[in-house]
Design an enzyme around this catalytic site. Structure first.
Site, PDB file in Angstrom:
ATOM      1  N   LYS A   1      -4.471   9.319  -2.572  1.00 18.74           N
ATOM      2  CA  LYS A   1      -5.299   9.574  -3.755  1.00 18.74           C
ATOM      3  C   LYS A   1      -6.723   9.066  -3.527  1.00 18.74           C
ATOM      4  O   LYS A   1      -7.690   9.764  -3.789  1.00 18.74           O
ATOM      5  CB  LYS A   1      -4.666   8.891  -4.970  1.00 18.74           C
ATOM      6  CG  LYS A   1      -5.383   9.145  -6.259  1.00 18.74           C
ATOM      7  CD  LYS A   1      -4.603   8.599  -7.431  1.00 18.74           C
ATOM      8  CE  LYS A   1      -5.435   8.700  -8.702  1.00 18.74           C
ATOM      9  NZ  LYS A   1      -4.739   8.187  -9.862  1.00 18.74           N
TER      10      LYS A   1
ATOM     11  N   GLU B   1      -3.414   1.838   5.747  1.00 20.04           N
ATOM     12  CA  GLU B   1      -2.266   2.306   6.523  1.00 20.04           C
ATOM     13  C   GLU B   1      -2.353   3.803   6.793  1.00 20.04           C
ATOM     14  O   GLU B   1      -2.176   4.276   7.918  1.00 20.04           O
ATOM     15  CB  GLU B   1      -0.952   2.024   5.760  1.00 20.04           C
ATOM     16  CG  GLU B   1      -0.633   0.571   5.548  1.00 20.04           C
ATOM     17  CD  GLU B   1      -1.163   0.021   4.229  1.00 20.04           C
ATOM     18  OE1 GLU B   1      -2.270   0.438   3.805  1.00 20.04           O
ATOM     19  OE2 GLU B   1      -0.483  -0.830   3.638  1.00 20.04           O
TER      20      GLU B   1
ATOM     21  N   GLY C   1      -0.269   7.384  -8.645  1.00 21.63           N
ATOM     22  CA  GLY C   1       0.438   7.615  -7.383  1.00 21.63           C
ATOM     23  C   GLY C   1       1.940   7.750  -7.557  1.00 21.63           C
ATOM     24  O   GLY C   1       2.564   8.694  -7.052  1.00 21.63           O
ATOM     25  N   ARG C   2       2.545   6.838  -8.297  1.00 19.22           N
ATOM     26  CA  ARG C   2       4.017   6.845  -8.417  1.00 19.22           C
ATOM     27  C   ARG C   2       4.525   7.960  -9.328  1.00 19.22           C
ATOM     28  O   ARG C   2       5.725   8.128  -9.488  1.00 19.22           O
ATOM     29  CB  ARG C   2       4.509   5.467  -8.861  1.00 19.22           C
ATOM     30  CG  ARG C   2       3.841   4.925 -10.108  1.00 19.22           C
ATOM     31  CD  ARG C   2       4.083   3.425 -10.259  1.00 19.22           C
ATOM     32  NE  ARG C   2       3.405   2.846 -11.406  1.00 19.22           N
ATOM     33  CZ  ARG C   2       2.168   2.385 -11.390  1.00 19.22           C
ATOM     34  NH1 ARG C   2       1.440   2.451 -10.299  1.00 19.22           N
ATOM     35  NH2 ARG C   2       1.634   1.849 -12.474  1.00 19.22           N
TER      36      ARG C   2
ATOM     37  N   GLU D   1       6.208  -1.451 -10.020  1.00 20.95           N
ATOM     38  CA  GLU D   1       4.739  -1.387 -10.005  1.00 20.95           C
ATOM     39  C   GLU D   1       4.235  -1.096 -11.422  1.00 20.95           C
ATOM     40  O   GLU D   1       3.150  -1.524 -11.802  1.00 20.95           O
ATOM     41  CB  GLU D   1       4.254  -0.305  -9.021  1.00 20.95           C
ATOM     42  CG  GLU D   1       2.770  -0.401  -8.714  1.00 20.95           C
ATOM     43  CD  GLU D   1       2.349   0.402  -7.475  1.00 20.95           C
ATOM     44  OE1 GLU D   1       2.380  -0.143  -6.361  1.00 20.95           O
ATOM     45  OE2 GLU D   1       1.991   1.575  -7.635  1.00 20.95           O
TER      46      GLU D   1
ATOM     47  N   HIS E   1      30.610  -2.017   0.301  1.00 24.00           N
ATOM     48  CA  HIS E   1      31.026  -2.801   1.466  1.00 24.00           C
ATOM     49  C   HIS E   1      29.940  -3.785   1.889  1.00 24.00           C
ATOM     50  O   HIS E   1      29.980  -4.311   3.001  1.00 24.00           O
ATOM     51  CB  HIS E   1      31.386  -1.856   2.615  1.00 24.00           C
ATOM     52  CG  HIS E   1      32.481  -0.902   2.227  1.00 24.00           C
ATOM     53  ND1 HIS E   1      33.820  -1.220   2.308  1.00 24.00           N
ATOM     54  CD2 HIS E   1      32.419   0.339   1.690  1.00 24.00           C
ATOM     55  CE1 HIS E   1      34.539  -0.201   1.866  1.00 24.00           C
ATOM     56  NE2 HIS E   1      33.713   0.758   1.478  1.00 24.00           N
TER      57      HIS E   1
ATOM     58  N   LYS F   1      -4.419  -6.525  -0.417  1.00 23.45           N
ATOM     59  CA  LYS F   1      -5.089  -5.463   0.359  1.00 23.45           C
ATOM     60  C   LYS F   1      -6.432  -5.966   0.881  1.00 23.45           C
ATOM     61  O   LYS F   1      -6.775  -5.791   2.041  1.00 23.45           O
ATOM     62  CB  LYS F   1      -5.393  -4.269  -0.557  1.00 23.45           C
ATOM     63  CG  LYS F   1      -4.352  -3.214  -0.659  1.00 23.45           C
ATOM     64  CD  LYS F   1      -4.959  -2.012  -1.394  1.00 23.45           C
ATOM     65  CE  LYS F   1      -3.912  -1.223  -2.116  1.00 23.45           C
ATOM     66  NZ  LYS F   1      -4.447  -0.150  -2.930  1.00 23.45           N
TER      67      LYS F   1
HETATM   68  O1  F6P Z   1      -0.927  -0.303  -3.075  1.00 23.93           O
HETATM   69  C1  F6P Z   1      -0.426   0.390  -4.157  1.00 23.93           C
HETATM   70  C2  F6P Z   1      -0.978   1.778  -4.267  1.00 23.93           C
HETATM   71  O2  F6P Z   1      -2.232   1.759  -4.853  1.00 23.93           O
HETATM   72  C3  F6P Z   1      -0.020   2.662  -5.027  1.00 23.93           C
HETATM   73  O3  F6P Z   1      -0.136   2.581  -6.381  1.00 23.93           O
HETATM   74  C4  F6P Z   1      -0.323   3.980  -4.440  1.00 23.93           C
HETATM   75  O4  F6P Z   1       0.704   4.872  -4.713  1.00 23.93           O
HETATM   76  C5  F6P Z   1      -0.444   3.626  -2.984  1.00 23.93           C
HETATM   77  O5  F6P Z   1      -1.101   2.396  -2.995  1.00 23.93           O
HETATM   78  C6  F6P Z   1      -1.166   4.607  -2.117  1.00 23.93           C
HETATM   79  O6  F6P Z   1      -2.478   4.840  -2.543  1.00 23.93           O
HETATM   80  P1  F6P Z   1      -3.291   6.100  -2.052  1.00 23.93           P
HETATM   81  O7  F6P Z   1      -2.563   7.307  -2.511  1.00 23.93           O
HETATM   82  O8  F6P Z   1      -4.633   5.966  -2.666  1.00 23.93           O
HETATM   83  O9  F6P Z   1      -3.350   6.048  -0.562  1.00 23.93           O
END
Ligand code: F6P
Length: 545
Positions: A202, A208, A269-270, A355, A386, A506
């Site tokens: 987003k 990452e 995002g979620r 979250e 199990h 972060k």
């Molecule tokens: O670190 C949490 C977060 O901001 C989430 O809410 C989000 O889904 C994820 O990182 C990834 O963010 P982006 O879509 O901006 O890479």
């Protein structure tokens, strides 16, 4: 004069008073007292039957819980979300994920409706083109979805959940972690010429995802026969698409605007798998399958928006959570899908719930005084039996559970599905009712029951029985939990749509990276704590030349 706040506090007090009488009750007694419990405490909508008769509550409990919902202005908040008001006030955003699966006339405003329709059209055309590639010659056979958190968990879970509907000619892969172990094995075995990357972020700033994306870009560029800047740019254009809210950053990365899919700020995002974030789902199951996922969610939205409180599945599920957390003292909830295909559902739900609800201040910023967001954990059934079910049966902790069962198997094999169902039913019953001394005596062949074979029971659960795991039904299930989260945000008076708690770590990671990169001296060392400094020194000392 009675204020809204007084009414709400009175409703909470009434619930706590009522809880005193129920805390000591055993589910065995509740079932003995009311033979109609299943009929009284189950609801059905669409393809989901929700049995909550094994929760430790009564008709009076539900009445009191609904009073809290009313006093919390639940109906008004629901209306505000649907109307596109800025209810995510800490980020100054509306909450518009419902618009992603709504007909254009039901969108909160004309622009949102038009953007959603345009996006869906572009996704449809893109899927059709990939699915219609001629056999032989150079074609995309593998898609790697790069994203993390909400830009990964939903699509990854849905693609696995719908494996039975998988398009035969495209393989979909996911890499989220910045740990090379996520991406390297894919790069080692795939052919760059037939690989397409979907970068999903987003913000298009997530460390990452961008690290993985840069590595992917180098991998693509390295395979070009003739290395020129122009050839590099063409290759990126061909082998990448982006899904983002930040068009400028995606184009700066080298992805032409025509291959950038945008989604709105108001889609968290979620909650975003319904947007172009779900492009990998559409590629996996076909655009018609993706449309069915959306229509299932829409069916649940309509139910949520219009069903009376007594019949409202998401609200009832939320009220049950509130009851378990605030009245009976639950600190965690277990989620156990008896479906291998839903193996990733607990991980997806963890982000959705934790979250959203892992907050300590209310909407005005004042400390919350009541308990909220339980720890969510879970495992796929029967595997979990199990591994962790010993703890549920005899660990002495109060852990309400959600069981998810499928009426029809998605991968039927003779002799399998009924065994799976028998196990799911057995566990929820064993957890609820345990075993009396007399039953233990009989089961153990008349031997004196020993304490280590004792099953106290009284562990409550809700069972969601799904007709079958199709895109349409999965859509209903996911929207059910999304709306439950919304309801809990209202009931616990917090903003369920921000996630400020992820920021500090972060930013610290960004600051620590140069400390690890620097060969000798650690820059800014005096600002670091002794533990971090010690660990950095140890890492540098052990690093191979
Ligand atoms: O670190 C949490 C977060 O901001 C989430 O809410 C989000 O889904 C994820 O990182 C990834 O963010 P982006 O879509 O901006 O890479």
């Amino acid at each position: 004069m009675t204020t809204t706040n007084d009414t709400l506090e009175a409703a909470w007090r009434a619930l706590q008073e009522h809880a005193k009488t129920l805390r000591a009750e055993h589910l065995r007694d509740l079932f003995a007292e009311d033979p109609r419990r299943f009929a009284d405490f189950s609801l059905k909508n669409g393809d989901i039957l929700m049995d909550f008769s094994k929760q430790r509550l009564t008709v009076a409990t539900l009445r009191l819980l609904r009073q809290i919902a009313q006093a919390s202005d639940f109906a008004c908040w629901r209306q505000r979300m649907a109307a596109g008001e800025t209810i995510n006030h800490t980020e100054n955003r509306a909450v518009v994920h419902m618009a992603l699966r709504a007909p254009i006339h039901a969108a909160p405003d004309a622009t949102t409706g038009r953007e959603v329709a345009e996006n869906l059209d572009r996704m449809r055309i893109f899927c059709a083109a990939l699915h219609a590639q001629p056999k032989g010659g150079e074609r995309v056979t593998d898609v790697i979805h790069l994203g993390i958190g909400g830009s990964d968990l939903g699509p990854r879970m849905a693609v696995q959940a719908l494996a039975a509907c998988q398009h035969p000619d495209l393989r979909i892969h996911f890499a989220a972690n910045v740990d090379g172990a996520a991406l390297a094995p894919l790069l080692a075995r795939l052919n760059p010429r037939s690989t397409l990357f979907i970068i999903v972020s987003k913000t298009f700033t997530t460390q990452e995802t961008l690290t993985n994306a840069r590595t992917a870009r180098e991998w693509i560029e390295a395979t070009l026969p003739e290395k020129t800047a122009r050839a590099d740019a063409d290759a990126v254009a061909r082998h990448f698409v982006a899904v983002t809210g930040n068009r400028a950053a995606a184009t700066a990365f080298g992805i032409p605007a025509s291959r950038v899919f945008l989604f709105a700020d108001g889609v968290g995002g979620r909650f975003s798998l319904w947007s172009p974030v779900g492009l990998s789902i559409a590629l996996a199951i076909g655009f018609s399958g993706f449309s069915a996922l959306l229509s299932g969610a829409r069916q649940m939205d309509e139910h949520f928006l219009s069903a009376p409180e007594k019949e409202n599945l998401p609200l009832t599920l939320a009220l049950i959570d509130l009851w378990n957390v605030n009245a009976l003292g639950a600190c965690s909830r277990g989620v156990f899908p008896y479906s291998q295909s839903l193996e990733l559902f607990p991980a997806y739900l963890q982000q959705l719930e934790m979250e959203s609800l892992g907050k300590s201040v209310d909407r005005q910023g004042a400390p919350l005084t009541r308990e909220r967001s339980p720890i969510l954990w879970g495992a796929v059934g029967t595997n979990g039996q199990h591994a962790v079910f010993q703890f549920l049966h005899q660990g002495g902790r109060f852990v309400p559970c959600d069981f998810i069962l499928l009426k029809h198997a998605d991968f039927p094999l003779p002799d399998h599905h009924l065994r799976l169902l028998a196990n799911g039913l057995a566990q929820s019953a064993a957890l609820a009712f345990g075993e009396t001394k007399a039953e233990a005596h009989a089961r153990q062949g008349g031997a004196t029951p020993s304490p280590w074979r004792d099953f106290p029971g009284n562990q409550p659960s809700t069972t969601l029985l799904l007709e079958r795991l199709t895109p349409h039904v999965l859509g209903q299930l996911l929207a059910l939990y999304e709306h439950k989260v919304f309801c809990l945000g209202v009931l616990w008076q917090l903003n369920a749509f921000d996630q400020w708690g992820v920021e500090l770590g972060k930013q610290m990671a960004e600051r620590l990276l140069p400390c690890l990169e620097a060969p000798e001296e650690t820059p800014g060392a005096s600002a670091l704590d002794a533990s971090t400094l010690g660990l950095i020194a140890a890492l540098k000392a052990e690093r191979l030349p």
